[in-house]
Design an enzyme around this catalytic site. Structure first.
Site, PDB file in Angstrom:
ATOM      1  CD  GLN A 118      -3.052  -0.574   2.362  1.00  0.00           C
ATOM      2  OE1 GLN A 118      -2.764  -0.420   3.231  1.00  0.00           O
ATOM      3  NE2 GLN A 118      -4.429  -0.967   2.199  1.00  0.00           N
ATOM      4  CG  ASP A 169      -9.441  -1.141  -1.796  1.00  0.00           C
ATOM      5  OD1 ASP A 169      -8.405  -0.499  -1.730  1.00  0.00           O
ATOM      6  OD2 ASP A 169      -9.721  -2.264  -1.030  1.00  0.00           O
ATOM      7  CD  GLU A 180     -14.276   1.083   5.327  1.00  0.00           C
ATOM      8  OE1 GLU A 180     -13.365   0.745   4.513  1.00  0.00           O
ATOM      9  OE2 GLU A 180     -15.280   0.521   5.584  1.00  0.00           O
TER      10      GLU A 180
END
Length: 435
Positions: free
Chosen positions: A108, A170, A402
């Site tokens: 990442q 993502d 989130e």
């Protein structure tokens, strides 16, 4: 009111802290340690518990592979609430993998260079913190060496990612065109994320087939970067990933100068930084769109789509004032209408924009934090303040989720994904407490 928010943020972080000295992003949904999450989480801890901040970084860096690679997930513990887990990734296929920890085989964004710098500043330059940094900085430097030696195949100072999960964004619509060029098999697997979160807020089964397909290719070549670069259908230069690398280069250079005796490393990083920024502006800045875009190395073409990643080069100081003026106008025109909070993760004027689906439109606090830092860096204080205030307001009204719907209209639901999400808490804490 912000005092209440500050205390709740601490409760979220403390509640997600694990006995092994790491912090999970969110209970059940994300039960392990994630690479860039840990960096942002450590920033939050630094404001009130410096020992936890140190431990967070120490623990993730302890899982580094011997070639400098740092995996995106470290599986410290067993859990049946997340797929894919350690038995799928099989990190042991790589001869470089950690013998101490099970992990994923992808990475990442490399946040630790700027995170260490920020933690030192938050600590008011405590000697003990600099001594901690001195013990850890070599691992961070080796991670940067890994990227330049293995992921800069064009020798441009720009590194590539070989999986969309490596970007952190993502299921962004950025990748849709690439998926159309790939004929992925239909795999049999049991997802766990949709047991905890509404499936309409997550990537689709078809998208997961693509994700798994790319991972299977990487495993076939034992996570060998050279063979992956030759054979993977997904090979992308990402402005977000590279901007984070450049900002972390900047942090490492500053810290190495403070520590002293590292002239060779400083010179290496400065050389890579100069080349990379030049390439970023020449190759990834799209004058017609007025934004930075991704580049598809496999198909040798730019991906002409705008996302929140398009504005992150300001975070590392890459664009000149002329480019900053252009991308600021793009941001305001496309993302900054009064009826929207800043900043959507994908272009709200595009047909593929989805305000409630993961990285296809919702606001993420970590991208807002980077954009805030970038606009503040260039003196766009009003715009920076709007991004910060919007972030705080969303969390104050909805909780530490989130991701968030960017529309200001009355909605039955505005917050999505994992609740009590660690980096949301950590970065809201940094917004509130920054000096």
């Amino acid at each position: 009111m912000n005092n209440d928010l500050k205390e709740k943020a601490k409760e979220v972080l403390n509640g997600n802290y694990q006995e092994g000295g790491f912090t999970i992003p969110s209970k059940n949904l994300y039960p392990f340690q994630w690479k860039w999450d840990s960096g942002f989480i450590a920033l939050g801890y630094a404001h009130y518990d410096i020992e936890k901040a140190k431990k967070e970084i120490e623990t993730i860096l302890d899982a580094q592979w011997i070639n400098g690679f740092i995996p995106h997930i470290v599986f410290h513990n067993d859990s049946d609430t997340y797929f894919p887990g350690p038995n799928f990734f099989k990190s042991e296929l790589s001869p470089y993998a950690s013998k101490k920890y099970r992990s994923s085989g992808i990475t990442q964004p490399p946040v630790f260079g700027f995170v260490l710098e920020k933690i030192y500043d938050i600590s008011k330059r405590e000697k003990s913190v600099l001594e901690f940094i001195e013990r850890q900085i070599e691992k961070v430097y080796l991670n940067h060496l890994y990227f330049y030696r293995n992921r800069d195949i064009m020798d441009e100072g720009l590194v590539y990612i070989y999986h969309n999960w490596e970007s952190g964004t993502d299921n962004s619509p950025i990748w849709d065109g690439i998926w159309e060029t790939i004929n992925s098999p239909k795999y049999e697997f049991k997802r766990k994320d949709t047991d905890h979160v509404d499936a309409s807020e997550r990537p689709t089964k078809i998208e997961y087939n693509n994700y798994i397909h790319i991972l299977e290719i990487a495993k076939r070549y034992n996570y060998d970067d050279k063979l992956i670069a030759e054979n993977s259908p997904f090979l992308v230069q990402d402005p977000l990933f590279n901007s984070i690398l450049f900002r972390s280069n900047e942090g490492l250079i500053k810290l190495f100068k403070l520590i002293g005796g590292h002239d060779e490393k400083i010179n290496y990083l400065e050389e890579k930084q100069a080349k990379g920024i030049q390439s970023l502006n020449k190759k990834l800045f799209n004058q017609n769109l007025g934004a930075y875009t991704h580049y598809d190395l496999r198909n040798n073409k730019s991906i002409p789509l705008i996302s929140s990643s398009s504005f992150t080069p300001m975070f590392c100081g890459a664009p000149d004032n002329e480019i900053v003026d252009v991308i600021t106008k793009t941001l305001i025109h496309k993302f900054g209408k009064p009826e929207n909070y800043l900043c959507s993760s994908f272009d709200p004027t595009n047909n593929n924009f989805n305000p409630s689906k993961y990285w296809r439109g919702p606001i993420w606090i970590n991208l807002n934090w980077m954009m805030y830092q970038g606009f503040k860096r260039y003196g766009y204080d009003q715009l920076a303040k709007r991004i910060k205030n919007d972030s705080i307001e969303l969390v104050k009204k909805n909780g530490f989720y989130e991701y968030f719907d960017p529309r200001k209209t009355e909605l039955e639901k505005r917050a999505y994904g994992g609740d009590n999400f660690s980096w949301t808490a950590a970065l809201i804490l940094d917004f509130i407490l920054e000096k």
